[in-house]
Design a protein around this motif. Structure first.
Motif, PDB file in Angstrom:
ATOM      1  N   LYS A   6       0.810  -1.212   0.000  1.00  0.00           N
ATOM      2  CA  LYS A   6       0.000   0.000   0.000  1.00  0.00           C
ATOM      3  C   LYS A   6       0.848   1.268   0.000  1.00  0.00           C
ATOM      4  CE  LYS A   6      -3.911  -2.101   2.443  1.00  0.00           C
ATOM      5  NZ  LYS A   6      -4.780  -2.030   3.653  1.00  0.00           N
ATOM      6  N   ILE A   7       2.147   1.115   0.226  1.00  0.00           N
ATOM      7  CA  ILE A   7       3.034   2.274   0.248  1.00  0.00           C
ATOM      8  C   ILE A   7       3.360   2.680  -1.182  1.00  0.00           C
ATOM      9  CG2 ILE A   7       5.303   3.134   0.925  1.00  0.00           C
ATOM     10  CD1 ILE A   7       5.215   1.343   3.321  1.00  0.00           C
ATOM     11  N   LYS A   8       3.047   3.915  -1.503  1.00  0.00           N
ATOM     12  CA  LYS A   8       3.312   4.444  -2.835  1.00  0.00           C
ATOM     13  C   LYS A   8       4.561   5.311  -2.805  1.00  0.00           C
ATOM     14  CE  LYS A   8      -0.594   2.581  -4.031  1.00  0.00           C
ATOM     15  NZ  LYS A   8      -0.639   1.353  -4.849  1.00  0.00           N
ATOM     16  N   GLY A   9       4.938   5.789  -3.974  1.00  0.00           N
ATOM     17  CA  GLY A   9       6.072   6.698  -4.052  1.00  0.00           C
ATOM     18  C   GLY A   9       7.394   5.979  -4.201  1.00  0.00           C
ATOM     19  N   ARG A  69      -0.938   9.446   1.052  1.00  0.00           N
ATOM     20  CA  ARG A  69      -2.117   8.870   0.421  1.00  0.00           C
ATOM     21  C   ARG A  69      -3.073   9.937  -0.119  1.00  0.00           C
ATOM     22  NH1 ARG A  69      -1.979   3.586  -0.760  1.00  0.00           N
ATOM     23  NH2 ARG A  69      -4.261   3.507  -0.543  1.00  0.00           N
ATOM     24  N   ILE A  70      -2.836  11.191   0.215  1.00  0.00           N
ATOM     25  CA  ILE A  70      -3.697  12.279  -0.248  1.00  0.00           C
ATOM     26  C   ILE A  70      -3.289  12.675  -1.670  1.00  0.00           C
ATOM     27  CG2 ILE A  70      -4.437  14.653   0.179  1.00  0.00           C
ATOM     28  CD1 ILE A  70      -3.795  14.236   3.122  1.00  0.00           C
ATOM     29  N   PRO A  71      -4.206  12.780  -2.601  1.00  0.00           N
ATOM     30  CA  PRO A  71      -3.877  13.240  -3.957  1.00  0.00           C
ATOM     31  C   PRO A  71      -3.197  14.602  -3.930  1.00  0.00           C
ATOM     32  CG  PRO A  71      -6.095  12.325  -3.911  1.00  0.00           C
ATOM     33  CD  PRO A  71      -5.627  12.394  -2.474  1.00  0.00           C
ATOM     34  N   LYS A  76      -2.808  22.117  -3.111  1.00  0.00           N
ATOM     35  CA  LYS A  76      -2.929  23.484  -3.622  1.00  0.00           C
ATOM     36  C   LYS A  76      -3.867  24.293  -2.731  1.00  0.00           C
ATOM     37  CE  LYS A  76      -2.210  22.187  -8.471  1.00  0.00           C
ATOM     38  NZ  LYS A  76      -2.784  22.208  -9.850  1.00  0.00           N
ATOM     39  N   GLY A  77      -5.036  23.717  -2.451  1.00  0.00           N
ATOM     40  CA  GLY A  77      -5.980  24.407  -1.581  1.00  0.00           C
ATOM     41  C   GLY A  77      -5.522  24.475  -0.141  1.00  0.00           C
ATOM     42  N   LEU A  78      -4.853  23.400   0.324  1.00  0.00           N
ATOM     43  CA  LEU A  78      -4.383  23.378   1.709  1.00  0.00           C
ATOM     44  C   LEU A  78      -3.336  24.465   1.970  1.00  0.00           C
ATOM     45  CD1 LEU A  78      -4.082  19.535   2.414  1.00  0.00           C
ATOM     46  CD2 LEU A  78      -5.769  21.129   3.344  1.00  0.00           C
TER      47      LEU A  78
END
Length: 322
Positions: A6-9, A69-71, A76-78
């Motif tokens: 499940k680990i991406k990147g 895990r957040i797109p 940008k908004g954060l």
């Protein structure tokens, strides 16, 4: 194995972070004895600090895993939401007015309930990088003028840096450098970058001149910066060069391979390494308090190689057993 799938990147980055976290236990264990026996007056154990460090690492890895895990487009908004929050935190940090030796030391705030402290400038750096990346993405392939970028880009950068500068020049300088590199990689016009660098130097000069002309106008560390530069240029260790003196003692006594984890004497002040006096362990400034590090006749007074030294009758601090 299902968790690792499940680990991406980039797996290499994950491995580096894990190794750094693992090796971080060594300096924490080595320094924890100083916190227990010197700062804490013997209360607590070194294991408790290791356990606390492990909890912080687990919390950190949990945050890293959740964030990754957040797109990416959500950031940008954060960044827009987090920027005013960061500015308020920096104002609150600076307004605490914490000083050490007359120098501004307002760098940390303490989180309520949990009691942990963190350096707000680190959070400001992350949010500022995300904010700038968002802006550079927005103006990509567009011809932008300097005037158009002053308010949306450089005003937040200026506010963040000017709130960090009085208490932490090194962090402010590093953030400024990172901003310049990010703008260069993002395609921001080089002539405008050079103009910002010149403006930054001018603002720093005005800050130093103001602090020198009116020292009591606001807490700052200009005198500390001057002392460090003078000490470096003169090649002499002054009374304020505590860390330098500790490092030299550690090198001199540790040799090539060192003494090993938890065995050093410099971390807990048992080395005679105080620049203000030759026999610090023999001088108890608080006469009504017992000094656990007081030297006795025959104890070594200096750990420098070739000069072990022992106290003899007539020496400063000698306590006659009779």
């Amino acid at each position: 194995m299902e968790f690792f799938n499940k680990i991406k990147g980039d797996k290499a980055i994950w491995a580096i972070v894990a190794l750094l976290a693992l090796f971080s236990f060594l300096p924490v264990y080595s320094a924890s004895s100083n916190l227990v026996y010197v700062v804490g007056n013997g209360t607590g154990t070194t294991i408790s600090f290791l356990f606390k460090h492990g909890l912080l690492l687990a919390l950190g890895f949990g945050i890293i895993y959740g964030v990754h895990r957040i797109p990416t487009h959500f950031f940008k908004g954060l960044s827009l939401i987090a920027m005013p929050i960061v500015l308020l935190l920096l104002v609150y940090t600076l307004a605490q007015g914490t000083t050490i030796g007359g120098a501004n030391a307002s760098r940390w705030i303490r989180l309520p309930l949990v009691g942990f402290t963190f350096q707000t400038s680190n959070l400001a750096a992350v949010v500022l990088m995300a904010y700038i990346a968002r802006y550079l993405t927005k103006i990509k392939d567009k011809k932008i003028t300097f005037k158009e970028s002053i308010l949306p880009l450089w005003l937040p950068v200026f506010l963040v840096l000017i709130l960090i500068l009085p208490a932490n020049f090194s962090t402010a300088a590093i953030i400024f450098f990172m901003v310049m590199v990010l703008c260069f990689l993002g395609g921001y016009p080089i002539k405008y970058i050079l103009g910002i660098i010149g403006s930054g130097i001018l603002v720093l000069t005005l800050f130093i001149l103001t602090a020198k002309a009116v020292p009591d106008l606001f807490p700052n560390r200009v005198t500390t910066w001057e002392n460090r530069i003078d000490s470096f240029l003169n090649g002499e260790d002054g009374e304020s060069d505590y860390q330098i003196e500790k490092a030299k003692i550690a090198i001199a006594t540790g040799g090539i391979v060192g003494k090993g984890a938890g065995k050093t004497s410099t971390r807990s002040g048992r080395d005679g390494g105080f620049g203000s006096q030759d026999f610090p362990q023999c001088n108890n400034p608080d006469g009504d308090k017992e000094d656990p590090r007081e030297l006795q006749p025959g104890d070594p007074t200096d750990l420098r190689p070739g000069d072990p030294g022992t106290l003899s009758p007539g020496d400063p601090g000698y306590n006659d057993p009779g």
